[in-house]
Design an enzyme around this catalytic site. Structure first.
Site, PDB file in Angstrom:
ATOM      1  CE1 TYR A  95      -4.347  -1.183  -0.240  1.00 44.27           C
ATOM      2  CE2 TYR A  95      -3.290  -3.061   0.820  1.00 44.27           C
ATOM      3  CZ  TYR A  95      -4.352  -2.515   0.115  1.00 44.27           C
ATOM      4  OH  TYR A  95      -5.412  -3.323  -0.240  1.00 44.27           O
ATOM      5  CD  GLU A 137      -6.746  -5.972   0.881  1.00 43.20           C
ATOM      6  OE1 GLU A 137      -5.515  -5.949   1.123  1.00 43.20           O
ATOM      7  OE2 GLU A 137      -7.313  -5.157   0.129  1.00 43.20           O
TER       8      GLU A 137
END
Length: 397
Positions: A95, A137
């Site tokens: 990310y 997630e």
């Protein structure tokens, strides 16, 4: 918690993103793969070549900007994308890399100075969004690992058998290489399948819906060999079609949120082409777990009988269990309707206005079907669909 100033700045940029989103995300992916070519192990480069991934990301960023002050409205989008990320095994460390080049792309395309308030606001907003996805997630990874027979990451599976189902379509039966139990799944979910095509530098990962009912000692995926004339054409699907029993592929645990939400409700399943695969799983599970399935309608739409997956088997199941089964072929008179499925035919076949409708197939097919069902009086909450490839919404025609 984002400040009121940041929220206002993000919302004010929504129109800009709507106008420039595709160009910004194209630039983002160019920067990302130039600086981190190893991420090509994760990203579907066929989607990159077609521009599908850029369009999907632009749409997602635009929605985020629009709903930044009411994030609960984004929950369906977040779940859908998080499940897709989980099938790729996206990790928290990815990310910051994505954020860096997304911000650079915004800055470069809009010619903003490094200290511009828009960049500062988007850095904060992206950090919030990344945290949401990382947490979502992780919940998926943890849940899959804790299931009986579950695991985290990619696990080796052996191709146990390959069976032709229709013209250009084969079912692949997969068993765990170690012979140990495998995680169960919800009908409609998919597997992330990873291979390294011969002569390729990077892994290729694709998602294939499970086409068998849960509760078996194997997974079954039913795969169409994609032969579109592109540089990236069907690398994984064609590899699987040419594979032999005994070959090993790497598999992520079942993921996906295209699942039956109200199993007690009357059910309509409408398949277009190979979009039949998740709907087959739903149908087989319903037959397996219910004594009565007469409130179920299954509609199969495809080019002709040669392209119809499990045509004879579905006829047999319908006769045996009593669900309503209709076939629509574009050409040929072997089905119940010839030509494009239209509202007139749907009105004849669908007589339960309270039913939940699940449909899957090519995007133009689903777009037309979605509009027809809405025009027939079905509510948005009754309609559920799965888009192959990057997650996008269906427009109304």
């Amino acid at each position: 918690m984002l400040s009121a100033e940041t929220l206002a700045t993000i919302k004010s940029t929504a129109p800009v993103l709507a106008e420039h989103g595709k160009a910004i995300t194209d630039l983002f992916y160019s920067k990302l793969f130039t600086q981190h070519p190893e991420l090509q192990h994760i990203f579907n480069m066929a989607n990159q070549a077609r521009g599908d991934q850029s369009r999907a990301l632009a749409e997602s960023v635009f929605l985020y900007a629009t709903h930044i002050d009411a994030l609960q409205n984004l929950a369906p989008m977040v779940r859908r994308i998080a499940h897709k990320h989980a099938s790729l095994y996206v990790a928290p460390e990815h990310y910051p890399i994505v954020g860096k080049y997304l911000l650079e792309a915004i800055q470069d395309h809009l010619s903003l100075p490094a200290d511009h308030p828009v960049l500062k606001a988007w850095a904060e907003a992206y950090a919030q969004l990344a945290e949401i996805f990382i947490n979502t997630e992780e919940q998926i990874y943890s849940s899959n690992a804790q299931k009986p027979g579950g695991w985290r990451g990619f696990r080796p599976f052996v191709i146990h058998a390959i069976e032709p189902e229709a013209d250009g379509i084969k079912s692949i039966y997969l068993r765990a290489e170690d012979g140990q139990p495998i995680a169960d799944f919800e009908p409609g979910q998919y597997l992330g399948i990873k291979i390294r095509p011969p002569g390729h530098e990077y892994d290729e990962i694709r998602q294939y819906s499970l086409s068998n009912a849960p509760g078996e000692a194997y997974y079954r995926i039913t795969v169409k060999a994609e032969n579109a004339p592109t540089k990236q054409k069907g690398q994984v699907s064609n590899h699987l079609h040419l594979a032999q029993p005994g070959e090993v592929v790497w598999v992520q645990p079942p993921t996906g949120d295209f699942t039956v939400k109200r199993p007690e409700q009357a059910l309509v399943l409408i398949a277009g082409g190979v979009g039949i695969t998740p709907l087959l799983s739903m149908l087989l599970h319903r037959i397996k777990t219910r004594e009565e399935v007469s409130d179920t309608v299954f509609i199969a739409c495809c080019r002709n009988k040669a392209h119809h997956v499990m045509a004879d088997e579905l006829r047999r199941l319908s006769a045996q269990h009593g669900f309503k089964y209709y076939v629509s072929y574009e050409t040929g008179n072997e089905g119940d309707h010839q030509g494009v499925l239209d509202q007139r035919v749907l009105s004849q076949w669908l007589r339960q206005p309270e039913a939940d409708v699940y449909f899957c197939g090519p995007k133009p097919f689903m777009t037309a079907l979605n509009t027809q069902l809405l025009d027939m009086g079905y509510a948005d909450s009754q309609l559920h669909y799965e888009v192959f490839g990057p997650a996008t919404r269906l427009p109304r025609q």
